[in-house]
Design an enzyme around this catalytic site. Structure first.
Site: not given
Length: 260
Positions: A95, A228
């Site tokens: 990320s 995610h």
């Protein structure tokens, strides 16, 4: 014995290994900390030495002001990583960490320390820009975004004191992520492996594939089941990808069964 420094505020060396042929430097997500990668470090030791980056403003650095730009994070981490380049380096960022790893790779390459391979997880390529404003939300809005992405400990969501401890770093991290624009024309020459969850609301498979535009070296894309934070449930499969790629560089790596 290696003569590299071990006293940097930025670097956590959970499983020192003098026999490791390569080092894997790991960069955590927004709001994350170095300890997120402790299990991965354990799984790869001792053939690969895992190093994890600790950003200011969290855990044992919580009394330091958090940094508000990817460039600042990259400058601090790059200076701390350079002394560890007495062995080949591979970088793994998840990320926000993928953005920091990419920026650091460009910086290290300019200093003649090009990474052997760059693993970029859960983040779209810099050439795929979305306008986002999580950094402008109130505290409840930021926590709502964490719930949407998943992967955050329920204790954090429910404990007001814990939330107030982590929110300054979270807000700074979102500011860094949402305002980052790489230098125009930044293209690496090291191999890139992009990793993404197939239902990630922050990064589509096509946006992850676009990392291929940011290197002249080999590119590979790995898609996993999950959102995610697919990595939380897919550690063995991700380690298999890392192990296979590092093995192709001449490193023997351990099996993933010991990863948390």
């Amino acid at each position: 014995m290696s003569n590299v420094r071990t006293d940097s505020d930025w670097i956590r060396r959970y499983h020192p290994s003098e026999k490791a042929a390569i080092r894997l430097v790991c960069f955590p997500h927004a709001g994350g900390s170095a300890s997120y990668f402790r299990g991965i470090s354990a799984a790869l030791a001792p053939e690969v030495e895992g190093l994890a980056v600790q950003y200011p403003g969290r855990q044992d650095r919580r009394n330091e002001p958090p940094l508000r730009s990817i460039e600042e994070l990259a400058r601090g981490a790059a200076a701390a990583i350079a002394p560890w380049a007495d062995r080949p380096l591979a970088l793994f960022g998840h990320s926000m960490g993928a953005m920091v790893a990419f920026e650091i790779s460009a910086s290290l390459a300019r200093d003649g320390i090009a990474p052997s391979v760059l693993f970029l997880s859960g983040r779209r390529a810099p050439s795929r820009v979305r306008e986002e404003n999580v950094r402008l939300r109130d505290d409840a809005g930021i926590m709502s975004e964490l719930r949407r992405l998943g992967g955050t400990d329920d204790a954090l969501m429910e404990d007001e004191e814990l939330r107030q401890m982590v929110l300054p770093a979270l807000r700074a991290d979102y500011h860094a992520v949402e305002t980052y624009r790489p230098r125009p024309g930044t293209v690496l020459d090291c191999p890139i492996v992009a990793l993404v969850g197939d239902t990630d609301p922050r990064t589509t498979v096509d946006e992850a594939r676009a990392w291929s535009e940011h290197t002249t070296g080999p590119f590979d894309l790995k898609v996993f089941q999950g959102g995610h934070f697919y990595l939380n449930a897919q550690v063995p499969a991700v380690l298999d990808v890392v192990r296979t790629r590092l093995h192709s560089l001449g490193s023997r790596v351990a099996s993933p069964e010991t990863a948390a």
